[in-house]
Scaffold this active site. Structure first.
Site: not given
Length: 187
Positions: A13, A15
């Site tokens: 991922d 952020d």
């Protein structure tokens, strides 16, 4: 010969996992955590595909373009990027907690999805990984503590393989637990 599983790819991922915090920072203002780029390079050197998979609804809102995210993530060293550009209410199959990005990556690179690791900081990363039958690592950075506290009801039935302090801890655990190369082909 070890009986450990061979890891084919790591889906990271963006952020809160490799940099930033629990909010979205658009390309140009996003900063990696210390060691993130080095860890991506280490995995690639050890012949593991490294992919970014990220929900970015700001694209559909005109706040950034897919290409800006692709350019940034490619610069960080990712082999490929899988981006959901849709807003929360568009009903797509790619937006996490759906599995679209993971399945697209597995199909494109002919991967056994069960030999892939997902590392993320949000409940939606873990639910997508669980639905796809990937190995799941939650990092406490970004929204990770929130996933363990305020959103625990969404992940309480998921068998999370490891809860890491940060991306470095997650990758260190991965190297301790799994075969990184298939040594049966070495001469």
């Amino acid at each position: 010969m070890s009986n450990k599983r061979i890891i084919e790819a790591v889906f990271l991922d963006r952020d809160g996992t490799i940099g930033g915090d629990d909010t979205v920072h658009f390309p140009g203002s996003f900063e990696l955590f210390p060691h993130s780029q080095e860890l991506i390079s280490k995995l690639k050197k050890d012949e593991i595909k490294v992919f970014s998979f990220t929900n970015q609804p700001g694209i559909s809102e005109g706040k950034a373009t897919s290409q800006e995210f692709i350019d940034e993530l490619t610069k960080f060293g990712f082999d490929d990027t899988f981006i959901c550009p849709h807003s929360h209410n568009e009903g797509c199959s790619c937006r996490k907690p759906n599995t679209g990005m993971l399945l697209k990556g597995a199909e494109k690179y002919k991967l056994n999805i069960e030999n892939c690791i997902v590392i993320g900081d949000r409940w939606s990363d873990l639910v997508a990984a669980s639905k796809a039958n990937c190995i799941k690592i939650l990092v406490k950075t970004g929204a990770g503590n929130s996933a363990l506290n305020e959103h625990y009801d969404k992940i309480k039935d998921i068998d999370i393989e490891y809860i890491a302090e940060n991306i470095k801890d997650a990758i260190d655990w991965l190297y301790r637990q799994f075969e990184i190369k298939d040594l049966s082909f070495s001469s």
